[in-house]
Design a protein around this motif. Structure first.
Motif, PDB file in Angstrom:
ATOM      1  N   THR A 123       0.905   2.113  -9.320  1.00 36.89           N
ATOM      2  CA  THR A 123       0.158   2.246  -8.511  1.00 36.89           C
ATOM      3  C   THR A 123      -0.175   0.983  -7.143  1.00 36.89           C
ATOM      4  O   THR A 123       0.170   0.358  -6.782  1.00 36.89           O
ATOM      5  CB  THR A 123      -1.493   3.326  -8.523  1.00 36.89           C
ATOM      6  N   PRO A 164       0.580  13.127   0.173  1.00 37.46           N
ATOM      7  CA  PRO A 164      -0.310  13.952  -0.479  1.00 37.46           C
ATOM      8  C   PRO A 164       1.076  14.553  -1.866  1.00 37.46           C
ATOM      9  O   PRO A 164      -0.015  14.803  -2.728  1.00 37.46           O
ATOM     10  CB  PRO A 164      -0.201  15.131   0.561  1.00 37.46           C
ATOM     11  N   CYS A 190       2.947   3.939  -1.450  1.00 41.84           N
ATOM     12  CA  CYS A 190       1.805   4.677  -0.059  1.00 41.84           C
ATOM     13  C   CYS A 190       1.893   3.420   1.118  1.00 41.84           C
ATOM     14  O   CYS A 190       2.612   2.754   1.462  1.00 41.84           O
ATOM     15  CB  CYS A 190      -0.139   4.150  -0.414  1.00 41.84           C
ATOM     16  N   THR A 191       1.256   4.131   2.069  1.00 41.70           N
ATOM     17  CA  THR A 191       1.045   2.790   2.873  1.00 41.70           C
ATOM     18  C   THR A 191       0.020   2.295   2.981  1.00 41.70           C
ATOM     19  O   THR A 191      -0.600   2.145   2.766  1.00 41.70           O
ATOM     20  CB  THR A 191       0.547   3.576   4.501  1.00 41.70           C
ATOM     21  N   TYR A 192      -0.096   0.870   3.341  1.00 35.71           N
ATOM     22  CA  TYR A 192      -0.959  -0.247   3.076  1.00 35.71           C
ATOM     23  C   TYR A 192      -1.037  -1.767   4.439  1.00 35.71           C
ATOM     24  O   TYR A 192      -0.104  -1.371   5.502  1.00 35.71           O
ATOM     25  CB  TYR A 192      -0.396  -1.290   1.682  1.00 35.71           C
ATOM     26  N   ASN A 196       1.493  13.049  -4.063  1.00 34.67           N
ATOM     27  CA  ASN A 196       1.462  12.196  -5.274  1.00 34.67           C
ATOM     28  C   ASN A 196       0.418  12.716  -6.048  1.00 34.67           C
ATOM     29  O   ASN A 196      -0.093  13.271  -5.607  1.00 34.67           O
ATOM     30  CB  ASN A 196       1.099  10.707  -5.003  1.00 34.67           C
ATOM     31  N   ILE A 247      -4.823  -0.152   0.870  1.00 34.13           N
ATOM     32  CA  ILE A 247      -4.820   1.829   0.907  1.00 34.13           C
ATOM     33  C   ILE A 247      -4.824   1.866   1.833  1.00 34.13           C
ATOM     34  O   ILE A 247      -6.371   2.429   2.393  1.00 34.13           O
ATOM     35  CB  ILE A 247      -4.424   2.196  -0.677  1.00 34.13           C
ATOM     36  N   VAL A 248      -3.888   2.545   2.781  1.00 34.06           N
ATOM     37  CA  VAL A 248      -4.257   2.735   4.209  1.00 34.06           C
ATOM     38  C   VAL A 248      -4.040   4.458   4.001  1.00 34.06           C
ATOM     39  O   VAL A 248      -5.287   5.613   4.683  1.00 34.06           O
ATOM     40  CB  VAL A 248      -3.331   2.536   5.093  1.00 34.06           C
ATOM     41  N   SER A 249      -3.268   5.153   3.448  1.00 29.96           N
ATOM     42  CA  SER A 249      -2.984   6.764   2.735  1.00 29.96           C
ATOM     43  C   SER A 249      -1.903   6.497   1.513  1.00 29.96           C
ATOM     44  O   SER A 249      -1.471   5.218   1.712  1.00 29.96           O
ATOM     45  CB  SER A 249      -2.682   7.471   3.798  1.00 29.96           C
ATOM     46  N   CYS A 250      -1.770   7.881   1.234  1.00 28.36           N
ATOM     47  CA  CYS A 250      -0.961   7.947   0.300  1.00 28.36           C
ATOM     48  C   CYS A 250      -0.003   9.220   0.381  1.00 28.36           C
ATOM     49  O   CYS A 250      -0.826   9.943   0.544  1.00 28.36           O
ATOM     50  CB  CYS A 250      -1.181   8.029  -1.456  1.00 28.36           C
TER      51      CYS A 250
END
Length: 301
Positions: free
Chosen positions: A33, A188, A96-98, A190, A183-186
């Protein structure tokens, strides 16, 4: 945004369940991560800024080439950990989205220095929980590379590349607290990690540019109000070191707490370089059960 209250006190301990057992697969995915975050961070910067921008910011014509090497290292770490997890029969986490907020190279350098320092502290803190000797050796080989990255970036910032004889270990939740704001979102899909983020703690922008032992500073809790559960007990700031936390009293002020940076006791690791401080209601130990907010990152000379 409405602030939440965080009551600090031992009364919280009875309500908290024991932390889940962390496996080697969990630790590798935790490391992955962080490596995904660093990998994307460097690729984003290299896409956004050109060689001339990095050379102008660092006054070093070799910096751009070395930065590409650092970026390549992080990509290799991602590939290695992904393969190790897959070979072990565990599902590796995906990128993820950052949101890195990089308006200029100067901001990139400052953020890079913090991320590399946190990476060193993350691997150092996780080492004691890795059961497999092979994984421990592999993690150690990544840690030493992250440490060289950190020294190189610090030198580019005209900071000491080796400000302390000891690095600082951080536990899983302390590291995740520092990574979470990016971290904006990861995805689902994961696998979930047994980590959580503590409330945010940051250094006040009004603090002196140069901080050392004996300097009075303010730490802000922008999203929460930290107060003792009984309304009267002392809140402490704990500076984390490899030889144990160094405590100092924290006094409530508008938006946070004021305190004086302590000096480590004789024989203990110094509070120096990239340092980490948490708020707690306890002045004997720091654990996930006692941390009320933080860590905040401070550069201490």
């Amino acid at each position: 945004m409405k602030e939440a209250n965080v009551d600090v006190g031992y009364s919280l301990l009875a309500a908290r369940q024991a932390a889940p057992k962390i496996t080697d697969a969990d630790i590798l995915n935790y490391a992955l991560t962080l490596e995904h975050l660093e990998d994307k961070f460097y690729r984003t910067a290299l896409d956004k800024f050109d060689e001339a921008a990095f050379t102008a910011a660092t006054n070093d014509s070799s910096f751009y080439g070395n930065l590409k090497e650092i970026s390549s290292d992080e990509s290799t770490h991602v590939s290695f950990l992904t393969a190790a997890l897959t070979k072990a029969g565990a599902k590796p986490v995906a990128e993820c989205t950052y949101d890195f907020k990089l308006p200029d190279v100067k901001t990139f350098l400052a953020t890079s220095s913090i991320l590399e320092g946190v990476g060193v502290s993350a691997y150092l803190g996780a080492a004691a929980d890795i059961m497999s000797k092979a994984y421990l050796t592999a993690a150690g080989s990544i840690l030493t590379v992250e440490s060289r990255h950190s020294a190189y970036i610090r030198n580019a910032l005209m900071e000491s590349p080796f400000p302390s004889p000891f690095d600082v270990p951080l536990d899983f939740n302390e590291v995740y607290t520092l990574a979470a704001p990016f971290i904006v979102s990861c995805p689902p899909s994961n696998p979930p990690l047994p980590v959580k983020a503590f409330p945010t703690l940051i250094s006040s922008p009004d603090n002196p540019a140069k901080i050392s032992s004996g300097t009075k500073i303010t730490l802000l809790t922008p999203k929460v109000v930290v107060k003792p559960a009984d309304g009267t007990s002392q809140i402490y700031a704990a500076f984390i070191t490899v030889t144990g936390p160094v405590f100092t009293k924290a006094t409530p002020v508008d938006g946070g707490f004021s305190l004086t940076v302590p000096e480590a006791p004789e024989g203990g690791a110094p509070v120096a370089g990239q340092s980490y401080v948490v708020l707690t209601g306890c002045n004997t130990t720091v654990s996930d059960d006692t941390v009320a907010a933080g860590p905040a990152v401070l550069e201490i000379s």
